[in-house]
Design a protein around this motif. Structure first.
Motif, PDB file in Angstrom:
ATOM      1  N   UNK A   1      -5.907 -11.323 -15.802  1.00  0.00           N
ATOM      2  CA  UNK A   1      -6.355 -12.104 -14.509  1.00  0.00           C
ATOM      3  C   UNK A   1      -4.386 -13.182 -14.348  1.00  0.00           C
ATOM      4  N   UNK A   2      -4.211 -13.963 -14.833  1.00  0.00           N
ATOM      5  CA  UNK A   2      -3.104 -15.530 -14.101  1.00  0.00           C
ATOM      6  C   UNK A   2      -1.585 -14.683 -14.184  1.00  0.00           C
ATOM      7  N   UNK A   3      -1.951 -13.275 -14.605  1.00  0.00           N
ATOM      8  CA  UNK A   3      -0.618 -12.510 -14.150  1.00  0.00           C
ATOM      9  C   UNK A   3      -0.671 -11.654 -12.398  1.00  0.00           C
ATOM     10  N   UNK A   4      -1.686 -11.681 -12.162  1.00  0.00           N
ATOM     11  CA  UNK A   4      -2.256 -11.530 -10.823  1.00  0.00           C
ATOM     12  C   UNK A   4      -2.372 -12.581 -10.126  1.00  0.00           C
ATOM     13  N   UNK A   5      -1.184 -12.259  -8.969  1.00  0.00           N
ATOM     14  CA  UNK A   5       0.010 -12.914  -8.715  1.00  0.00           C
ATOM     15  C   UNK A   5      -0.063 -12.605  -6.385  1.00  0.00           C
ATOM     16  N   UNK A   6       0.199 -13.803  -5.497  1.00  0.00           N
ATOM     17  CA  UNK A   6      -0.224 -13.091  -4.342  1.00  0.00           C
ATOM     18  C   UNK A   6      -0.514 -11.643  -4.059  1.00  0.00           C
TER      19      UNK A   6
ATOM     20  N   UNK B   1      -2.692  -9.251  -2.483  1.00  0.00           N
ATOM     21  CA  UNK B   1      -3.082  -8.846  -1.614  1.00  0.00           C
ATOM     22  C   UNK B   1      -3.334  -7.068  -1.323  1.00  0.00           C
ATOM     23  N   UNK B   2      -2.563  -6.456  -2.488  1.00  0.00           N
ATOM     24  CA  UNK B   2      -2.998  -5.032  -2.931  1.00  0.00           C
ATOM     25  C   UNK B   2      -3.524  -4.212  -3.116  1.00  0.00           C
TER      26      UNK B   2
ATOM     27  N   UNK C   1      -5.475 -15.401  -3.662  1.00  0.00           N
ATOM     28  CA  UNK C   1      -4.275 -15.034  -2.760  1.00  0.00           C
ATOM     29  C   UNK C   1      -4.198 -13.992  -2.317  1.00  0.00           C
ATOM     30  N   UNK C   2      -4.813 -13.450  -1.978  1.00  0.00           N
ATOM     31  CA  UNK C   2      -5.152 -12.126  -1.102  1.00  0.00           C
ATOM     32  C   UNK C   2      -5.137 -12.536   0.845  1.00  0.00           C
ATOM     33  N   UNK C   3      -4.569 -12.005   1.497  1.00  0.00           N
ATOM     34  CA  UNK C   3      -4.365 -11.944   2.708  1.00  0.00           C
ATOM     35  C   UNK C   3      -5.339 -11.317   3.170  1.00  0.00           C
ATOM     36  N   UNK C   4      -6.379 -11.212   3.516  1.00  0.00           N
ATOM     37  CA  UNK C   4      -7.170 -11.055   3.660  1.00  0.00           C
ATOM     38  C   UNK C   4      -6.886 -10.728   5.539  1.00  0.00           C
ATOM     39  N   UNK C   5      -6.470 -11.432   6.855  1.00  0.00           N
ATOM     40  CA  UNK C   5      -6.195 -11.646   7.391  1.00  0.00           C
ATOM     41  C   UNK C   5      -4.523 -11.154   8.007  1.00  0.00           C
ATOM     42  N   UNK C   6      -3.824 -10.359   7.041  1.00  0.00           N
ATOM     43  CA  UNK C   6      -2.651  -9.432   7.561  1.00  0.00           C
ATOM     44  C   UNK C   6      -2.907  -8.608   7.332  1.00  0.00           C
ATOM     45  N   UNK C   7      -4.429  -7.921   5.985  1.00  0.00           N
ATOM     46  CA  UNK C   7      -5.009  -6.864   6.032  1.00  0.00           C
ATOM     47  C   UNK C   7      -5.163  -6.201   7.021  1.00  0.00           C
ATOM     48  N   UNK C   8      -5.955  -6.715   7.224  1.00  0.00           N
ATOM     49  CA  UNK C   8      -6.938  -5.954   8.587  1.00  0.00           C
ATOM     50  C   UNK C   8      -5.575  -5.920   9.788  1.00  0.00           C
ATOM     51  N   UNK C   9      -4.871  -7.101  10.076  1.00  0.00           N
ATOM     52  CA  UNK C   9      -3.624  -6.903  11.271  1.00  0.00           C
ATOM     53  C   UNK C   9      -3.275  -5.529  11.063  1.00  0.00           C
ATOM     54  N   UNK C  10      -2.672  -5.431   9.364  1.00  0.00           N
ATOM     55  CA  UNK C  10      -2.034  -3.933  10.336  1.00  0.00           C
ATOM     56  C   UNK C  10      -2.371  -3.114   8.974  1.00  0.00           C
TER      57      UNK C  10
END
Length: 253
Positions: free
Chosen positions: A193-198, A202-203, A235-244
């Motif tokens: 789990x610690x190897x899952x970066x931002x 996000x993916x 660190x997943x960015x839900x905002x950028x996911x919805x925008x794109x």
């Protein structure tokens, strides 16, 4: 759970891994492939992501550039000896491109006599994502990536209807009722789990969002939101996911 543990062990034992998503326009498949790509890179694996064409505009935000993705490097041009006796090979390269010159002692080379393929070492493991029938769906890729044949396959897919039922073609088959992203996250998060970066988080979240149609269809349950919360904390960015992810392609008039 037995298949899950076997899959973990198979990944752990493999150094050279190829990831093949269903297609470059399937958001769940491509986003999950990229999440797995990022995570396996953190595990110091040699990872190649097999995507034939440029990604659609609404998925490009998931990668810094396509140059980041590893592709097979050794491209071979093959001409059988029975066709022509080649005595010399040389090339010239300029700003316009590359030309390969062949000097023939005898014989005539026709276009159909020349074959092209990649010669990278046979992978230790192939991971397919969302592919129902490897032989049928991968026939064209097999022509180009012949070295993929006969390698062990970890087949990951979401359950479909009887018409789109997975053929269970893998050495190990992980066929689940939820998204590809959730299955792969379950596969790698313990103990990594610690190897899952931002970028990977996000993916993963983009894959889940695509599968659940922005968390609005009947595939959503309480575990979906728990997983989404975990990824946002990573660190997943839900905002950028919805925008794109639901960006409408621009029309050319």
């Amino acid at each position: 759970m037995e298949n899950l543990e076997q899959a973990k062990q198979l990944i752990n034992d493999s150094k050279n891994i190829y990831i093949i998503p269903e297609g470059n326009s399937e958001p769940d498949s491509v986003a999950t492939a990229l999440a797995l790509f990022y995570t396996l890179k953190e595990l110091d694996k040699n990872v190649n992501l097999v995507i034939d064409e440029e990604l659609p505009e609404n998925l490009k935000f998931l990668i810094p550039s396509l140059d980041f993705i590893s592709y097979p490097k050794n491209f071979v041009i093959s001409i059988p000896n029975k066709v022509a006796d080649i005595s010399q090979i040389f090339y010239d390269k300029d700003e316009q491109g590359l030309k390969v010159h062949l000097t023939l002692n005898k014989g005539v080379i026709k276009k159909d006599d020349i074959s092209f393929y990649f010669s990278d070492a046979k992978p230790d493991l192939i991971i397919t994502l969302g592919i129902k029938d490897f032989k049928e769906q991968m026939s064209k890729k097999m022509d180009s990536f012949g070295f993929l044949l006969d390698s062990p396959i970890l087949n990951i897919d979401s359950e479909g209807s009887e018409a789109t039922k997975n053929k269970n073609f893998g050495k190990i088959n992980l066929i689940r009722s939820y998204s590809l992203a959730e299955t792969v996250l379950e596969l790698v998060k313990n103990p990594h789990i610690d190897l899952i970066k931002k970028e990977a988080a996000t993916c993963f979240l983009a894959g889940i969002a695509a599968f659940t149609e922005n968390f609005g269809n009947s595939k959503v349950n309480s575990e979906t939101f728990e997983t989404a919360s975990l990824l946002i904390n990573k660190g997943a960015d839900l905002k950028i996911i919805k925008e794109n992810l639901w960006k409408q392609p621009q029309k050319n008039y």
